[in-house]
Design an enzyme around this catalytic site. Structure first.
Site, PDB file in Angstrom:
ATOM      1  N   ASP A 133       0.814  -1.231   0.000  1.00 51.20           N
ATOM      2  CA  ASP A 133       0.000   0.000   0.000  1.00 51.20           C
ATOM      3  C   ASP A 133       0.843   1.275   0.000  1.00 51.20           C
ATOM      4  OD1 ASP A 133      -2.207  -1.595   0.073  1.00 51.20           O
ATOM      5  OD2 ASP A 133      -2.525  -1.412   2.228  1.00 51.20           O
ATOM      6  N   ARG A 168     -17.236  -1.199 -23.529  1.00 52.38           N
ATOM      7  CA  ARG A 168     -17.712  -1.280 -22.153  1.00 52.38           C
ATOM      8  C   ARG A 168     -16.923  -0.349 -21.251  1.00 52.38           C
ATOM      9  NH1 ARG A 168     -17.680  -7.806 -21.389  1.00 52.38           N
ATOM     10  NH2 ARG A 168     -19.679  -8.234 -22.392  1.00 52.38           N
ATOM     11  N   GLY A 176      -5.855  -0.929  -1.092  1.00 56.41           N
ATOM     12  CA  GLY A 176      -5.612   0.397  -0.523  1.00 56.41           C
ATOM     13  C   GLY A 176      -6.834   0.856   0.246  1.00 56.41           C
TER      14      GLY A 176
HETATM   15  O1  F6P Z   1      -1.082  -5.330   2.845  1.00 62.22           O
HETATM   16  C1  F6P Z   1      -2.094  -4.370   2.967  1.00 62.22           C
HETATM   17  C2  F6P Z   1      -3.349  -4.919   2.436  1.00 62.22           C
HETATM   18  O2  F6P Z   1      -2.987  -5.474   1.228  1.00 62.22           O
HETATM   19  C3  F6P Z   1      -4.523  -3.972   2.242  1.00 62.22           C
HETATM   20  O3  F6P Z   1      -4.509  -3.175   1.105  1.00 62.22           O
HETATM   21  C4  F6P Z   1      -5.639  -4.948   2.241  1.00 62.22           C
HETATM   22  O4  F6P Z   1      -6.882  -4.403   2.407  1.00 62.22           O
HETATM   23  C5  F6P Z   1      -5.252  -5.812   3.380  1.00 62.22           C
HETATM   24  O5  F6P Z   1      -3.852  -5.916   3.293  1.00 62.22           O
HETATM   25  C6  F6P Z   1      -5.942  -7.124   3.417  1.00 62.22           C
HETATM   26  O6  F6P Z   1      -5.162  -8.104   4.009  1.00 62.22           O
HETATM   27  P1  F6P Z   1      -5.718  -9.329   4.850  1.00 62.22           P
HETATM   28  O7  F6P Z   1      -6.963  -9.801   4.213  1.00 62.22           O
HETATM   29  O8  F6P Z   1      -4.597 -10.307   4.786  1.00 62.22           O
HETATM   30  O9  F6P Z   1      -5.951  -8.822   6.236  1.00 62.22           O
END
Ligand code: F6P
Length: 336
Positions: A133, A168, A176
């Site tokens: 992120d 489309r 993020g």
């Molecule tokens: O590493 C960050 C991230 O990729 C976020 O963007 C994402 O929402 C989150 O991790 C989700 O990770 P998990 O499902 O493993 O908690």
């Protein structure tokens, strides 16, 4: 000196390259011993560890994920007390019992806050930021980001084919929650028409109008990149919500694609391998110099270090003044 190393939070390309960087520098250059801690802070609760040697670290540079395993264990959650166990105190005690002079934490924002708490309690901690992120405050970039952007850009390139062939609107949801760095960088690199970020408010009516304007100018398709954290109706995922609303607003057939965990997988790009390697080397130098409670960070093209207490709890977010946003807007990209 014996150092422990753990990886915590979501996996991300470049973690193994960092582990390799730490181990090689620690063993070859400083003559230290390196103990791998399994599954993040969970491994410090259960004392699940393994010894690293030259053999066990070969092949790590190009490998995705983390060979140490990871978890979202947060020892300070709910006051640190779980089932009558004081987790932070148990971890402090286990670090001592394992004979670790220092713990290297490789993690994102959540892990950084945990590391700062342990540093306050007197643990010798050093920190390496990792996240696709790119939202860790205090560093210009975290490894994993470049790989995620390259995967998302490749996906956008491919989605252009269906967008133009079928006339489309294609909506691509990228990761993020709070920071829209992947959406911004992949969106711009993929030549998207509309990019929606958590940091910049958007109007779905405006998005619809932009798409209808394109239609009037002979472009009956559009590429829309959305970060997963943009506001929605609270019931649907960002991509699904935006796609449904666009179809309703414009009457143009609209499809969504959620890239999800694909963005976190696979081999790191050369740029991420080198950033991870440099950070691994520099964090080991911090340990050798007794500079604990610090995070390595990229500033320009230099690796520096900052106190974890200064950066923990803060987020690195996209601003409307960011050059890619400004230049994108001048070229007609809609940010909401
Ligand atoms: O590493 C960050 C991230 O990729 C976020 O963007 C994402 O929402 C989150 O991790 C989700 O990770 P998990 O499902 O493993 O908690």
């Amino acid at each position: 000196m014996r150092i422990g190393i753990l990886t915590s939070g979501g996996d991300c390309p470049g973690i193994n390259a960092t582990i390799r960087g730490v181990c090689k520098t620690a063993i070859h250059h400083y003559g230290m011993e390196v103990t791998g801690i399994r599954n993040g802070f969970q491994g410090l609760l259960t004392k699940e560890v393994e010894q690293f040697d030259e053999k066990s670290i070969s092949g790590l540079l190009t490998l995705g994920g983390t060979v140490l395993g990871t978890s979202r264990e947060k020892p300070f959650r709910r006051g640190g007390l779980m089932d009558g166990v004081d987790k932070p105190s148990l971890i402090m005690q286990n670090v001592k019992e394992l004979g670790l002079d220092c713990v290297v934490c490789i993690g994102g924002n959540g892990t950084l806050q945990t590391a700062a708490r342990f540093a306050e309690m007197g643990m010798n901690i050093v920190f390496v930021p990792k996240t696709i992120d790119n939202d860790v405050y205090g560093t210009d970039k975290s490894f994993g980001f470049d790989t995620a952007v390259s995967i998302a850009t490749d996906a956008i390139d491919r989605l252009h084919c269906t967008a133009s062939s079928h006339r489309r609107v294609m909506v691509i949801e990228v990761m993020g929650h709070k920071a829209g760095w992947i959406a911004l960088y992949a969106g711009m690199a993929g030549g998207s028409d509309i990019i929606l970020l958590p940091e910049i408010p958007y109007s779905i009516h405006n998005v619809g109008d932009v798409i209808i304007e394109r239609l009037k100018h002979g472009k009956p398709y559009a590429i829309v990149v959305v970060a997963e954290g943009i506001p929605t109706d609270g019931r649907k995922r960002a991509g699904e919500y935006v796609a449904q609303e666009i179809e309703y607003e414009t009457g143009i057939e609209t499809r969504e694609t959620v890239l999800g965990y694909i963005q976190r997988g696979g081999s790191p790009t050369p740029s991420d391998r080198n950033l991870a390697t440099r950070m691994g080397g520099h964090v080991t130098e911090l340990i050798a110099n007794g500079q604990f409670g610090r995070m390595v960070a990229l500033r320009g093209d230099d690796i520096v270090s900052v106190p974890v207490a200064e950066v923990a709890g803060k987020l690195r977010l996209v601003t409307p003044q960011h050059d890619l946003v400004v230049q994108g807007k001048r070229m007609g990209v809609c940010f909401g």
